[in-house]
Design an enzyme around this catalytic site. Structure first.
Site, short mmCIF file in Angstrom:
data_model
loop_
_atom_site.label_atom_id
_atom_site.label_comp_id
_atom_site.label_asym_id
_atom_site.label_seq_id
_atom_site.Cartn_x
_atom_site.Cartn_y
_atom_site.Cartn_z
N TYR A 434 45.59 47.44 33.15
CA TYR A 434 44.18 47.71 32.80
C TYR A 434 43.30 48.02 34.00
CZ TYR A 434 43.12 42.52 32.90
OH TYR A 434 42.96 41.21 33.21
N GLU A 435 42.13 48.50 33.74
CA GLU A 435 41.20 49.02 34.77
C GLU A 435 41.84 50.16 35.56
OE1 GLU A 435 38.60 46.72 33.27
OE2 GLU A 435 38.17 48.28 34.72
#
Lengths: 591, 591
Positions: A434-435
């Site tokens: 994620y990110e």
């Protein structure tokens, strides 16, 4: 159940012996003396180890439940969240104008490591709120700031980031969520967002969603995207909560880990939203959150592995199995503890030397952010911008690997859920995704950051290493063990950068085929640099007659990293220099 | 839900173009023509992809349940197990005297890969039975063979291996399970065993446990250990089932993966057992099973990653995200498929080049076992004994890494359970642990196998590489891409072996600190050798005018491995040559 011991001594070493933060120019921050930071770290550590860590396994086992459209968090989460709020921890590095304590970001990161180590899934509720706070703080109108920030600083209201949709994550230009302008200046938001961490829960009065959507007139792709504030409950003029907004949780995702955090499908059905920042400039506003978020995820990557290492170490000291090859070390016992065996030590030293290096890199990165924000240091800003993808990508890859190493020390006991080692692996895994998945971090590094401002920042990085090495070349106690290998590794990194410059213009695939290896090569050089700086500080303490064994241990751990981890730079360089040929040769159909 | 495509073409290539098994001297096996093996592989592949693969996710979600002392397997397992039995697959490479089909072990491994890829947890019920079959076949009395083997060949009765106890796994000398001799020649077995795969279930009439225990008079440590046959139901003279024996399931373990297999705590309360093999020679008898089991686990390590790769590849071709840096490849679409991006290809090529190399190594290992057993080839026996820890340790480490790479291709969709990628990672993780954790494999390789028979086998290995390289030095199409890098990598391996010889006698820790790196270094050289052999075969087919694109793809994939993976040997060598100093320096208290 695993236990957690806060690394107070190591954090203090970094803050005061390596970075010397109380001697650095951070305008408005004269409070950062060792006694003060120690008191803050002790208090955060106590909360982490005594309140949050015991809830980690419970969160994993119970997970979040969606009942009648409402998300219920695991037992004990709500009471713990109240304790975090009451202690003022959510406000630590926030603006005093909105109820924050105004400490530097570095202190937020140092305490944050402990919260994440203790209970990553739990800490995400607060972490996402901090990201949303930063975006509103940077781009909101005065009225928006007054309306939302005080409640978000205290975490009475929490925040989320809504980017991903079912058909797009990395390529946000494809997104379909629509924003229709209304006569009152608000917008009606309609669309579906997925993978929304902390999307809903029962620990706050309101949830403030920051949502990327397309408003009319912005054109194709990412240019048409704007950022909107969409609260779960509408907020009345007087700040009280009004009607439920048209946003609901469609489902909770079943995930490999971070079960204690509610990962939601969010449905926006004409939900009322307000523009945050400029129309059609949503990507820029979102990136304000994302850089901070990426450093935060890099921190998660290694912080998650800290208790994994600690529990593997405890097991290795406790578990009796086999005899040392050089003769019994525990002759009274039925066998010697695992830690006598060289291969167990190899694993523990891999873990320890990475984790301490990663902590140094992250704290240094946070310190650069502070230098940039508080002292207007443009060089620091350029440097941290360059290194954000390295911090995110390298530390999460290696952090995950470290949890796997730690799990392995326990053998079969690491594979069963009872000992809690599996959870560390399953939780850490998300940080690589994620990110911005780590491949996207590598692309950001090689495709964007390297050439930014005419390559100025990477040149400054090399210059910094060079002058550091020159400065320390006469430091005989550490020159051979630390400075020489750092020079060699840095040379590999320069050769790789040179290869990209020479070949990347003609054939961009030659650069991008090596982007992932470059990110890791950069990571190793940076950790080598951190270890050399820590060695200088440790040696200085020894020369000054320290009575603590801490500094000798630090040197020994650093020597391990330089000898056993840094040689990876040669392999990364060889892969990079092989170029795109073997990577791109096959047609898609031939796979 | 993930799908699975059996790799028939690749297996046929290995059997007939690389190993040329129908031309090899395998006495009693003239049946192995390409048409025959293809028919066998096709049938096993069909069963795997159509029957077993769809049950994989179900097994993960439902797991096994212990109810009233009886283990219930997931829905559909029993019917599928019946189909496997009816197809004769459990009997494939078993002795015709006991109802087996008598095919070579190589065919068992080739079909086994597909069963494991389709459903690893399910296949373990049969796999453990095969191990127990082999031990009884090698060490049982005629009466024992007649009693147990026919039922185990058909899997009407399944088998288990009982080694681990709560306080010992690797160090079996510590085990406490007792065997008391009875007047009738049997023993009463009392103790607790943990982590017993396929320990109990509802798919067979009886479970035949092979149990390590200590009988009186054997002395301390592993010398006192004997191996016993302990059936769940006692077997009457006429072969019918009698009373329930004193063995029961204490609990099922909650594990990270392989939920479809029942991992049991087994309690032996004066259970009736019969000695298998010689008294106090239980370790030797158990090792008969363990070598086979270790090759089998090496196979699991990569086989588990095969469908992970296949599904990552399908996603990469299907998912539209971003544009190729060199210009749109799918201009009609909203974006290009992921597979245009160099870093996605880097990941896919890492996966593909490892998996095909691993398959070659495992099939070659199996072929060496056949050469040893069927043709009495002592060199083959020595070679496969040397390489068993490499096959187990290297292939499971890299197999796990490959599942992680595959999961990463799907981004957030890889982390949620819906797409099935998490299961591949969680299942593959156990292969690094059981049948001797990989650190123990490295110890076996460096501490035992290297010096075995005066180092004869490792010298033979180097000689084999050397003469192969010499033989192919004039093969211009492949010399630069394959032979030169193989020579360089092999030189690194020899340097590492030399370092151990020079230093290991004086300071064994110098060798053991590098054991894990040596195992990986050995693995890379072996896979490089496999790729060079495959390249020779592929080039020969091209020279002979093949119309299949298969062989060009094979060469391109091999070139990737040589360029991008083989350079790891330099880093492993550097670590090894750094010796024990940094590994052993810290006192246990200093960690």
């Amino acid at each position: 159940m695993p236990t957690y011991t806060p690394p107070i001594r190591d954090l203090q070493f970094l803050l005061h012996e390596v970075l010397k933060i109380s001697e650095t120019d951070l305008p408005g921050h004269d409070e950062l003396a060792p006694d003060f930071t120690e008191a803050v770290l002790e208090a955060a550590g106590k909360l982490s180890s005594e309140v949050l860590a015991p809830l980690n396994v419970i969160g994993d086992q119970q997970g979040c439940v969606l009942e009648n459209g409402v998300v219920r968090t695991p037992e004990g989460f709500r009471a713990a969240f109240d304790q975090v709020k009451e202690g003022g921890w959510t406000a630590l590095d926030c603006d005093p104008e909105y109820g924050g304590q105004g400490m530097p970001y570095t202190m937020g990161v140092a305490t944050g490591e402990m919260f994440v180590s203790a209970n990553m899934a739990f800490n995400m509720y607060q972490g996402l709120t901090h990201g949303a706070y930063s975006a509103i703080h940077a781009h909101g109108t005065d009225a928006q700031k007054q309306t939302y920030l005080p409640k978000m600083v205290s975490c009475d209201w929490t925040g989320t980031m809504n980017l991903t949709e079912p058909h797009c994550g990395t390529d946000l230009g494809l997104l379909r969520t629509k924003a229709e302008p209304q006569d009152d200046g608000s917008y009606l938001i309609t669309g579906q967002k997925i993978f929304i961490s902390a999307g809903d829960h029962d620990m706050a009065e309101n949830v403030i969603h920051l949502v990327l959507a397309k408003a009319p007139g912005g054109g194709e792709g990412t240019k048409g995207i704007s950022l909107f504030i969409v609260p779960k409950f509408l907020v009345n003029e007087d700040g009280s909560l009004g009607d439920r907004n048209g946003v609901s949780v469609g489902a909770l995702e079943h995930k490999m880990g971070i079960h204690g955090n509610a990962t939601c499908v969010m449905n926006y059905d004409g939900a009322k939203g307000w523009l945050l920042g400029d129309l059609h400039k949503g990507m820029r506003a979102m990136f304000t959150m994302m850089n901070e978020a990426r450093i935060g995820v890099g921190l998660q990557g290694y912080a998650c592995a800290v208790p994994a290492y600690q529990n593997a170490l405890a097991y290795a000291k406790d578990r009796l199995q086999g005899r040392a090859v050089t003769g019994a070390q525990n002759p009274q016992g039925a066998a010697d503890p695992l830690i006598v065996h060289p291969d167990i030590r190899r694993s523990l030293m891999d873990q320890k030397s990475f984790l301490e290096g990663a902590r140094a890199l992250t704290i240094w990165g946070a310190h650069l952010v502070d230098r940039s924000h508080l002292a207007g240091d443009a060089d620091a800003e350029g440097l941290v911008s360059l290194m954000t993808p390295v911090i995110k990508g390298f530390l999460t890859d290696k952090g995950f690997d470290t949890t796997v190493l730690a799990q392995q020390v326990l053998g079969g006991h690491g594979y069963v859920e009872e000992w809690g080692m599996s959870q560390f692996v399953r939780d850490a895994r998300i940080t690589m995704i994620y990110e911005g998945a780590n491949g996207v971090q590598a692309l950001d590094l090689v495709g964007r950051k390297l050439a930014q401002d005419g390559g100025k920042h990477v040149m400054a990085f090399f210059e910094m290493i060079k002058s550091f090495c020159k400065e320390q070349s006469g430091n005989e106690a550490i020159a051979a063990d630390f400075i020489d290998p750092l020079k060699a590794a840095s040379k590999d990194l320069q050769s790789a950068a040179m290869f990209f410059m020479e070949r990347g213009m003609k054939n961009p695939n030659d650069a991008l085929s090596g982007s992932y290896d470059f990110m890791h090569l950069f990571g190793h050089v940076t950790l080598g640099f951190m270890w050399a700086r820590m060695a200088v500080a440790a040696q200085a303490a020894i020369d000054a007659g320290t009575s603590e064994p801490f500094h000798q241990t630090k040197l020994a751990t650093g020597r391990y990293y330089m000898k056993r981890q840094l040689p990876m730079t040669a392999t990364h360089l060889a892969r990079i220099q092989s170029g795109a040929a073997t990577v791109m040769e096959l047609e898609a159909e031939a796979f």
